[in-house]
Each structure stands twice: as C-alpha cells, then as structure tokens.
Scaffold this motif. Structure first.
Motif, PDB file in Angstrom:
ATOM      1  N   THR A 150       2.980   6.111  -2.627  1.00  0.00           N
ATOM      2  CA  THR A 150       4.166   6.902  -2.959  1.00  0.00           C
ATOM      3  C   THR A 150       4.290   7.096  -4.461  1.00  0.00           C
ATOM      4  OG1 THR A 150       5.302   6.024  -1.016  1.00  0.00           O
ATOM      5  CG2 THR A 150       6.663   7.057  -2.705  1.00  0.00           C
ATOM      6  N   PHE A 151       4.096   6.028  -5.212  1.00  0.00           N
ATOM      7  CA  PHE A 151       4.222   6.099  -6.667  1.00  0.00           C
ATOM      8  C   PHE A 151       3.198   7.063  -7.254  1.00  0.00           C
ATOM      9  CE2 PHE A 151       4.399   4.721 -11.030  1.00  0.00           C
ATOM     10  CZ  PHE A 151       5.693   4.283 -11.192  1.00  0.00           C
ATOM     11  N   CYS A 152       1.958   6.966  -6.791  1.00  0.00           N
ATOM     12  CA  CYS A 152       0.892   7.820  -7.323  1.00  0.00           C
ATOM     13  C   CYS A 152       1.104   9.286  -6.947  1.00  0.00           C
ATOM     14  CB  CYS A 152      -0.463   7.335  -6.826  1.00  0.00           C
ATOM     15  SG  CYS A 152      -0.951   5.715  -7.459  1.00  0.00           S
ATOM     16  N   LEU A 153       1.503   9.563  -5.720  1.00  0.00           N
ATOM     17  CA  LEU A 153       1.713  10.946  -5.288  1.00  0.00           C
ATOM     18  C   LEU A 153       2.877  11.592  -6.032  1.00  0.00           C
ATOM     19  CD1 LEU A 153       1.175  10.621  -1.427  1.00  0.00           C
ATOM     20  CD2 LEU A 153      -0.340  11.722  -3.081  1.00  0.00           C
ATOM     21  N   LEU A 154       3.966  10.833  -6.248  1.00  0.00           N
ATOM     22  CA  LEU A 154       5.097  11.385  -6.989  1.00  0.00           C
ATOM     23  C   LEU A 154       4.738  11.613  -8.448  1.00  0.00           C
ATOM     24  CD1 LEU A 154       8.063   9.319  -5.503  1.00  0.00           C
ATOM     25  CD2 LEU A 154       7.592  11.747  -5.181  1.00  0.00           C
ATOM     26  N   ALA A 155       3.918  10.721  -9.005  1.00  0.00           N
ATOM     27  CA  ALA A 155       3.502  10.900 -10.399  1.00  0.00           C
ATOM     28  C   ALA A 155       2.618  12.129 -10.552  1.00  0.00           C
ATOM     29  CB  ALA A 155       2.766   9.656 -10.883  1.00  0.00           C
ATOM     30  N   ALA A 156       1.826  12.445  -9.519  1.00  0.00           N
ATOM     31  CA  ALA A 156       0.921  13.593  -9.581  1.00  0.00           C
ATOM     32  C   ALA A 156       1.603  14.906  -9.229  1.00  0.00           C
ATOM     33  CB  ALA A 156      -0.264  13.367  -8.643  1.00  0.00           C
ATOM     34  N   VAL A 212      13.630   8.874  -4.521  1.00  0.00           N
ATOM     35  CA  VAL A 212      12.607   9.163  -3.515  1.00  0.00           C
ATOM     36  C   VAL A 212      11.750   7.936  -3.258  1.00  0.00           C
ATOM     37  CG1 VAL A 212      10.615  10.593  -2.961  1.00  0.00           C
ATOM     38  CG2 VAL A 212      12.575  11.613  -4.104  1.00  0.00           C
ATOM     39  N   GLN A 213      11.358   7.237  -4.312  1.00  0.00           N
ATOM     40  CA  GLN A 213      10.549   6.025  -4.142  1.00  0.00           C
ATOM     41  C   GLN A 213      11.286   4.984  -3.312  1.00  0.00           C
ATOM     42  OE1 GLN A 213       9.920   5.129  -8.241  1.00  0.00           O
ATOM     43  NE2 GLN A 213       7.939   6.162  -8.340  1.00  0.00           N
ATOM     44  N   ALA A 214      12.552   4.788  -3.617  1.00  0.00           N
ATOM     45  CA  ALA A 214      13.331   3.792  -2.877  1.00  0.00           C
ATOM     46  C   ALA A 214      13.507   4.194  -1.418  1.00  0.00           C
ATOM     47  CB  ALA A 214      14.690   3.593  -3.544  1.00  0.00           C
ATOM     48  N   LEU A 215      13.738   5.487  -1.156  1.00  0.00           N
ATOM     49  CA  LEU A 215      13.918   5.940   0.220  1.00  0.00           C
ATOM     50  C   LEU A 215      12.639   5.792   1.032  1.00  0.00           C
ATOM     51  CD1 LEU A 215      16.097   9.145  -0.286  1.00  0.00           C
ATOM     52  CD2 LEU A 215      16.797   7.008   0.807  1.00  0.00           C
ATOM     53  N   VAL A 216      11.499   6.133   0.429  1.00  0.00           N
ATOM     54  CA  VAL A 216      10.229   5.983   1.143  1.00  0.00           C
ATOM     55  C   VAL A 216       9.953   4.523   1.441  1.00  0.00           C
ATOM     56  CG1 VAL A 216       7.739   6.296   0.976  1.00  0.00           C
ATOM     57  CG2 VAL A 216       9.266   8.118   0.230  1.00  0.00           C
ATOM     58  N   LEU A 217      10.190   3.656   0.460  1.00  0.00           N
ATOM     59  CA  LEU A 217       9.972   2.224   0.689  1.00  0.00           C
ATOM     60  C   LEU A 217      10.945   1.688   1.736  1.00  0.00           C
ATOM     61  CD1 LEU A 217       8.227  -0.138  -0.290  1.00  0.00           C
ATOM     62  CD2 LEU A 217      10.042  -0.713  -1.898  1.00  0.00           C
ATOM     63  N   LEU A 218      12.179   2.161   1.714  1.00  0.00           N
ATOM     64  CA  LEU A 218      13.156   1.740   2.723  1.00  0.00           C
ATOM     65  C   LEU A 218      12.717   2.187   4.105  1.00  0.00           C
ATOM     66  CD1 LEU A 218      15.908   0.590   3.579  1.00  0.00           C
ATOM     67  CD2 LEU A 218      16.917   2.817   3.019  1.00  0.00           C
ATOM     68  N   GLY A 219      12.220   3.429   4.207  1.00  0.00           N
ATOM     69  CA  GLY A 219      11.723   3.908   5.498  1.00  0.00           C
ATOM     70  C   GLY A 219      10.573   3.070   6.007  1.00  0.00           C
ATOM     71  N   GLY A 220       9.632   2.736   5.128  1.00  0.00           N
ATOM     72  CA  GLY A 220       8.521   1.880   5.539  1.00  0.00           C
ATOM     73  C   GLY A 220       8.989   0.507   5.961  1.00  0.00           C
ATOM     74  N   ALA A 221       9.959  -0.050   5.219  1.00  0.00           N
ATOM     75  CA  ALA A 221      10.479  -1.373   5.572  1.00  0.00           C
ATOM     76  C   ALA A 221      11.184  -1.351   6.920  1.00  0.00           C
ATOM     77  CB  ALA A 221      11.437  -1.858   4.479  1.00  0.00           C
ATOM     78  N   VAL A 222      11.887  -0.246   7.221  1.00  0.00           N
ATOM     79  CA  VAL A 222      12.569  -0.134   8.515  1.00  0.00           C
ATOM     80  C   VAL A 222      11.557  -0.090   9.651  1.00  0.00           C
ATOM     81  CG1 VAL A 222      13.912   1.446   9.952  1.00  0.00           C
ATOM     82  CG2 VAL A 222      14.668   0.927   7.637  1.00  0.00           C
ATOM     83  N   VAL A 223      10.512   0.712   9.492  1.00  0.00           N
ATOM     84  CA  VAL A 223       9.493   0.817  10.539  1.00  0.00           C
ATOM     85  C   VAL A 223       8.806  -0.520  10.756  1.00  0.00           C
ATOM     86  CG1 VAL A 223       7.304   1.897  11.170  1.00  0.00           C
ATOM     87  CG2 VAL A 223       9.124   3.277  10.145  1.00  0.00           C
ATOM     88  N   VAL A 224       8.423  -1.175   9.669  1.00  0.00           N
ATOM     89  CA  VAL A 224       7.746  -2.474   9.777  1.00  0.00           C
ATOM     90  C   VAL A 224       8.683  -3.517  10.373  1.00  0.00           C
ATOM     91  CG1 VAL A 224       6.766  -4.362   8.428  1.00  0.00           C
ATOM     92  CG2 VAL A 224       6.101  -2.013   7.930  1.00  0.00           C
ATOM     93  N   GLY A 225       9.947  -3.517   9.926  1.00  0.00           N
ATOM     94  CA  GLY A 225      10.899  -4.503  10.437  1.00  0.00           C
ATOM     95  C   GLY A 225      11.191  -4.312  11.918  1.00  0.00           C
ATOM     96  N   VAL A 226      11.347  -3.059  12.341  1.00  0.00           N
ATOM     97  CA  VAL A 226      11.602  -2.803  13.760  1.00  0.00           C
ATOM     98  C   VAL A 226      10.409  -3.220  14.607  1.00  0.00           C
ATOM     99  CG1 VAL A 226      11.943  -0.963  15.463  1.00  0.00           C
ATOM    100  CG2 VAL A 226      13.307  -0.989  13.373  1.00  0.00           C
ATOM    101  N   VAL A 269       0.833  -1.205   0.000  1.00  0.00           N
ATOM    102  CA  VAL A 269       0.000   0.000   0.000  1.00  0.00           C
ATOM    103  C   VAL A 269       0.870   1.258   0.000  1.00  0.00           C
ATOM    104  CG1 VAL A 269      -1.696   1.309   1.333  1.00  0.00           C
ATOM    105  CG2 VAL A 269      -1.933  -1.171   1.104  1.00  0.00           C
ATOM    106  N   LEU A 270       1.941   1.241   0.793  1.00  0.00           N
ATOM    107  CA  LEU A 270       2.840   2.398   0.850  1.00  0.00           C
ATOM    108  C   LEU A 270       3.481   2.665  -0.502  1.00  0.00           C
ATOM    109  CD1 LEU A 270       4.334   4.544   2.548  1.00  0.00           C
ATOM    110  CD2 LEU A 270       6.057   2.798   3.054  1.00  0.00           C
ATOM    111  N   SER A 271       3.897   1.613  -1.185  1.00  0.00           N
ATOM    112  CA  SER A 271       4.536   1.795  -2.494  1.00  0.00           C
ATOM    113  C   SER A 271       3.558   2.371  -3.507  1.00  0.00           C
ATOM    114  CB  SER A 271       5.100   0.458  -2.986  1.00  0.00           C
ATOM    115  OG  SER A 271       4.058  -0.458  -3.290  1.00  0.00           O
TER     116      SER A 271
END
Length: 313
Positions: A25-31, A277-291, A20-22
């Motif tokens: 993020t993809f849609c907001l950056l495209a817009a 930006v897409q990769a950083l946002v996904l990395l941030g989400g993965a860090v939060v979920v993983g922690v 869902v996060l990806s």
C-alpha cells in the motif's frame, strides 16, 4: 498445547500478511501521480518555499524507506499521522466514521443469517420439492441484483414514495434499515445456497438415519444434528461476508449518503490524503485477517473433528 501452537501460527501469519499489505500500500500510494501539496494548494499561487514546507511536514522530501519506517513505528503505537486534507489525526477521522459502517455491517449480517439459515435448512429438508425450487429461484434472482441498484429501488419505493424510512444520512436504526436490506439481500442468497448444499449433503448421513430410527422429530434432528454439522461452510461464508460488509460497503453508503468508511475512502483517494488511505487499507486488512481468525476459533468450538485434527497435528 497444540491449540495454542495453532493460534500462534495463525497470529504469526496474520502479522506477516499485514506487514506485506502495508508495504504494498505504501509503495503504490507513493508511486501514484499527484502529491499532497497539490491538493492543499489547489489552484492557489504558491512559492517553492511553501511547497517545500508542506513536503517537509509530511516527510515527502525523505527517502521512501525512511518514510515507511516512520509511518510503521507510529502505526504500531496506533498513531497514523494527520490527515492531509483536514489536518486532524487520522485515528479521529476514522473513529468518527467507523460506528456508521460497523452498525451497517452488523445489521446486514444479522438480517442475512436470520433469513438465510432457516430458508437454507428448509430447502435442504425438502430437497426437490416446490418449496425448495421456490427458495432456490428467489435466491438466484437476489444474487443477480447489484446492491446499489436494489438500494436505489428501495430508496425510491420506501423512502420517497411511501415515506416509511429516512431518505439519507445516519442516525437511529431506521436510517440503517434500507441500506442493510440492500446489502443483505445478495448475501442472503449466497448463505441460503451454502446452507442448502450442506443440508442436502447431510440428509443421508448414517447418524441422521439412526436419529430417525430412534423416533426423534424432524425439527430436533435438523436443529440439533444437521444444523451443527452444516455450520462450518456457513461460518466460513458468514465470516467473509462480515469482513466484506466492514470493508466494501462503498456503493451502498454512497447511494444512501451514509458517512461511513466507504465514502471516506473514496473522498480520501480523490483528495490524495495518503495517511487516511494507508490507515483505511491497513484497517481493512486487519478486519479480514481478524475475522478469519475468529472463524478458525469458531471451527474449534463447533466441530470436534477440527479440534482433534489440531491436537493430533
């Protein structure tokens, strides 16, 4: 295998959340206004053919669904494309900055826990005393000071005036000390308050009264009994703070000119570098979920009540 089922549910929820996060993020950056070809060309004159070639290179001429599917298939394999600005692989760009942010986050969370847990326990053990009030007052003041403002004060006092630490840049532990202190100060206050509240809640529990009746020393009672049972809220907030350090230390990195992920995110947003930006946002989400997943596992290891609840479920 109740524990395995519990972990499977958590992992499934984590994967769904990242999906869902990806998409968002993809849609907001495209817009968002602007486009990569404008960033690359700048004020240089260009032809329609040049702009079309750039759009084709980054698949900007394809439908949004097709672009997302192509990006997602690469992301699953660890390929996030190339940076629009530097033309280097996104994984390499992030990999160069990640050690700085990870070192800062780890250093800050160690300082936080080393100071906050003993201070919170002492305040809880001596609830209502002058020492308790002093620790609580200092924590309140530390919570009120923004990390970037404290960073500027530390930078001027210990780097400019005294010359004890480097003023900017990354390198050895000395370069990360002042940023870590700036980041850890407010966090320490939160952990102190959580630890104190948990310790006060446990102070009159029956098992502590029984331990005192057995003649056990205060140190052993609070370290062996109270600390273990008060660790759940500390684990929770500690996990959240670690995730926040890894994903949100933007202002501290800017103050101390640290080339970490926070400064990379600001730079990439300004340059309309969508793949980064897409990769950083996904990395941030993965860090939060993983922690959060690691905190759940720590719950199972620390508290038998949680394990029994999972097994009974």
């Amino acid at each position: 295998m109740p524990v395995l089922a519990f972990l499977a549910r958590r992992v499934g929820a984590a994967i769904l959340l990242l999906g869902v996060l990806s998409v968002l993020t993809f849609c907001l950056l495209a817009a968002a206004p602007g486009s990569p070809e404008q960033v690359l060309l700048g004020s240089k004159p260009s032809t329609p053919e040049t702009r079309a070639a750039i759009r084709a290179e980054f698949m900007l001429d394809r439908p949004l669904v097709v672009r997302y599917g192509h990006w997602l298939s690469g992301a699953i394999q660890g390929e996030f494309g190339n940076s629009v600005y530097s033309r280097e692989p996104v994984s390499s760009v992030i990999g160069e900055r990640l050690p700085v942010t990870a070192g800062l986050a780890g250093y800050a969370i160690v300082l936080t826990l080393v100071v906050a847990i003993p201070a919170g326990l002492v305040a809880g053990m001596r609830g209502g005393s002058g020492l308790d009030q002093g620790i609580t007052s200092v924590s309140l003041v530390a919570t009120s000071v923004p990390s970037y403002a404290l960073g500027i004060l530390l930078l001027y006092g210990f780097a400019v005036a005294l010359g004890w630490f480097p003023m900017y840049g990354s390198g050895d532990l000395a370069h990360l000390t002042l940023p870590a202190v700036a980041l850890a100060t407010g966090q320490t206050a939160y952990v102190v308050r959580q630890t104190r509240a948990a310790a006060l809640d446990l102070a009159n529990q029956d098992y502590l009264t029984f331990a005192r009746a057995r003649g056990l020393g205060r140190r052993r009672i609070w370290v062996s009994y109270a600390l273990r049972n008060a660790s759940l809220p500390v684990l929770t907030i500690g996990g959240l703070l670690l995730a926040a350090n890894l994903t949100g230390a933007v202002f501290v990195e800017q103050v101390f000119s640290l080339p970490g992920l926070g400064s990379l995110l600001i730079q990439s947003v300004g340059q309309k570098d969508i793949p980064v930006v897409q990769a950083l946002v996904l990395l941030g989400g993965a860090v939060v979920v993983g922690v959060n997943l690691l905190v759940d596992l720590a719950y199972l290891a620390v508290d038998a009540r949680v394990r029994h609840g999972v097994i009974e479920a």
